[in-house]
Design a protein around this motif. Structure first.
Motif, mmCIF file in Angstrom:
data_model
loop_
_atom_site.group_PDB
_atom_site.id
_atom_site.type_symbol
_atom_site.label_atom_id
_atom_site.label_comp_id
_atom_site.label_asym_id
_atom_site.label_seq_id
_atom_site.Cartn_x
_atom_site.Cartn_y
_atom_site.Cartn_z
ATOM 1 N N LEU A 69 44.835 -7.230 23.098
ATOM 2 C CA LEU A 69 44.358 -8.431 22.416
ATOM 3 C C LEU A 69 44.522 -8.193 20.919
ATOM 4 C CD1 LEU A 69 42.948 -11.209 22.447
ATOM 5 C CD2 LEU A 69 40.775 -9.978 22.253
ATOM 6 N N GLN A 79 36.490 -3.265 26.875
ATOM 7 C CA GLN A 79 36.987 -4.326 27.748
ATOM 8 C C GLN A 79 36.670 -3.982 29.194
ATOM 9 O OE1 GLN A 79 41.158 -4.209 26.648
ATOM 10 N NE2 GLN A 79 41.697 -3.081 28.505
ATOM 11 N N ALA A 175 45.038 -15.679 18.161
ATOM 12 C CA ALA A 175 44.969 -14.451 18.950
ATOM 13 C C ALA A 175 46.007 -14.475 20.059
ATOM 14 C CB ALA A 175 43.576 -14.285 19.554
ATOM 15 N N LEU A 177 46.672 -12.566 23.840
ATOM 16 C CA LEU A 177 46.308 -11.677 24.939
ATOM 17 C C LEU A 177 47.561 -11.407 25.759
ATOM 18 C CD1 LEU A 177 44.079 -10.298 26.748
ATOM 19 C CD2 LEU A 177 44.055 -12.450 28.033
#
Length: 456
Positions: A69, A79, A175, A177
């Motif tokens: 990420l 995470q 962002a 991912l």
């Protein structure tokens, strides 16, 4: 000539602190080896400091150790991938040692009775303690339901990736991912319509996309990667021999590349549902030069007690001059020919490996009814400590009412091999194989003889 490939994409439903109605850009890159790279880019509304983000509907087959990420001013602290999904059985397992309500309905008058029970066990059945008695919850015809106070935090309605981050400041950040997942794959299939009279074929290519990841992938940019990407625990050594390929080509193929792999981006975004196969056309070529051949192959210098049926194969090249000019991803090629009425009939299929442009291919479709070959080892002698001389004779028969050419292949050659004599001029196919194109008359036979010295 039209060449396009197609694949499946990914729809991760990001459920972070930001609102759900965010613009997302999802892409999926799918490899041959049951592997895909998922990339999900979107803006996130973050507050300053430590917080927890949740990404829902990630692939159930995600490889958590590959998660990345990235966002400006954001540091990942921890995470977790929660894949313990909410089901009635799981809910009861998590309730062991806790109190639940048991509601039963009397079938006669419809009245409900409610009791508080402690769940003692949920192994191959549910054991309850109600007051001073122990009871097994079973299906005995009495309508019964169980009421829980809450859903345990460890159970998820969908696979969820939760990430704890530290944001340098509040505000919206772009962002991305990304992660690797199994459960997504693709394969190529080819349909060849062969015209023996014209010595041509029409070739169509299809990509089949399969999604067994447990998650739908919607409206995503997708691309396919042709080639075997090395992975740990993937079986180790793979043979470099490509099925169906006689000789490897040297032409530059069409399409994009990454490292030493070909990449085929799909022209449009696409959706592939969970547990779904989808087919997309990627190649169409007409009038590719091709011919039918009869092949007889021997792997060693030996005699045969019985004749061997010749293999029937369609040979062609994917070179530009032959009318194709494209690399061919690994897959299955199915060959059709028209019957007397003009209707296409299936005549056989075979596999091909990843094949560079400019290669020569031979697709076996079956065995000949009336063309055969029989090998005889006439003599074998030691020439030196390292070399052995073999004298071979091949009897090739043709019961057809028209002449044929048999492609004879003799394997078993070692180093420093030399052909000392041959009744028909041949050629070296590869390091271990000799080849001859032997004409055989209609309703007749041809004898081929040769002598070779070879060593190890």
């Amino acid at each position: 000539m039209n060449r396009r490939m197609m694949l499946a994409s990914a729809a991760l439903l990001l459920a972070p602190l930001a609102a759900q109605a965010q613009t997302r850009d999802v892409s999926v890159t799918i490899y041959n080896s049951n592997l895909a790279l998922v990339e999900d880019a979107r803006p996130l509304d973050l507050k300053a400091g430590r917080q927890k983000l949740e990404f829902k509907d990630v692939s159930a087959a995600i490889r958590p150790e590959t998660v990345s990420l990235s966002a400006p001013g954001v540091t990942i602290l921890e995470q977790n991938f929660d894949y313990d999904l909410l089901t009635p059985d799981k809910l009861m397992e998590k309730a062991v040692g806790q109190k639940v309500k048991i509601v039963r309905t009397n079938p006669g008058d419809g009245k409900e009775t409610t009791e508080v029970a402690t769940v003692l066990a949920a192994n191959q059945g549910v054991v309850l303690k109600i007051g001073d008695r122990i009871e097994v919850l079973r299906d005995d015809g009495v309508p019964t339901r169980v009421i829980f106070d809450k859903v345990p935090e460890t159970l998820r309605a969908r696979p969820t990736l939760s990430v704890s981050v530290e944001a340098a400041g509040a505000g919206t950040r772009q962002a991305k991912l990304s992660y690797l997942t199994s459960g997504l794959s693709w394969k190529a299939d080819y349909v060849a319509l062969f015209d023996e009279a014209k010595s041509t074929m029409d070739l169509q290519g299809w990509i089949t996309l399969s999604n067994n990841s447990g998650t739908p992938f919607e409206n995503a940019r997708t691309q396919l990667v042709a080639g075997d990407v090395n992975q740990l625990n993937d079986g180790g050594y793979r043979s470099s021999r490509s099925p169906g390929m006689i000789s490897a080509g040297t032409e530059s193929g069409v399409g994009e590349r990454v490292a030493d792999y070909y990449v085929y981006p799909l022209p449009e975004r696409t959706t592939i549902a969970s547990n779904q196969n989808k087919q997309v056309g990627f190649l169409s070529a007409q009038g590719v030069t091709a011919k039918k051949v009869y092949e007889v192959r021997e792997g060693w210098f030996t005699s045969q007690a019985e004749p061997t049926k010749a293999v029937v194969a369609i040979q062609f090249s994917n070179a530009r001059l032959a009318g194709l000019g494209a690399q061919l991803p690994m897959g299955t090629m199915r060959v059709y020919m028209r019957d007397a009425a003009g209707d296409p009939k299936f005549v056989g299929e075979n596999a091909i490996g990843h094949t560079p442009a400019g290669s020569e291919l031979s697709i076996k479709t079956g065995e000949a009814f009336d063309v055969s070959g029989q090998a005889t080892l006439v003599a074998e002698s030691r020439v030196s400590k390292r070399l052995t001389r073999y004298e071979m004779k091949y009897l090739l028969r043709n019961a057809k009412d028209q002449p044929v050419t048999v492609e004879l292949r003799q394997g078993g050659l070692g180093r420093d091999s030399t052909v000392k004599a041959e009744s028909l001029k041949g050629r070296r196919i590869d390091a271990g194989t000799l080849g001859w194109s032997v004409p055989v008359p209609a309703n007749g036979e041809t004898v081929l003889t040769f002598t070779v010295e070879t060593g190890w």
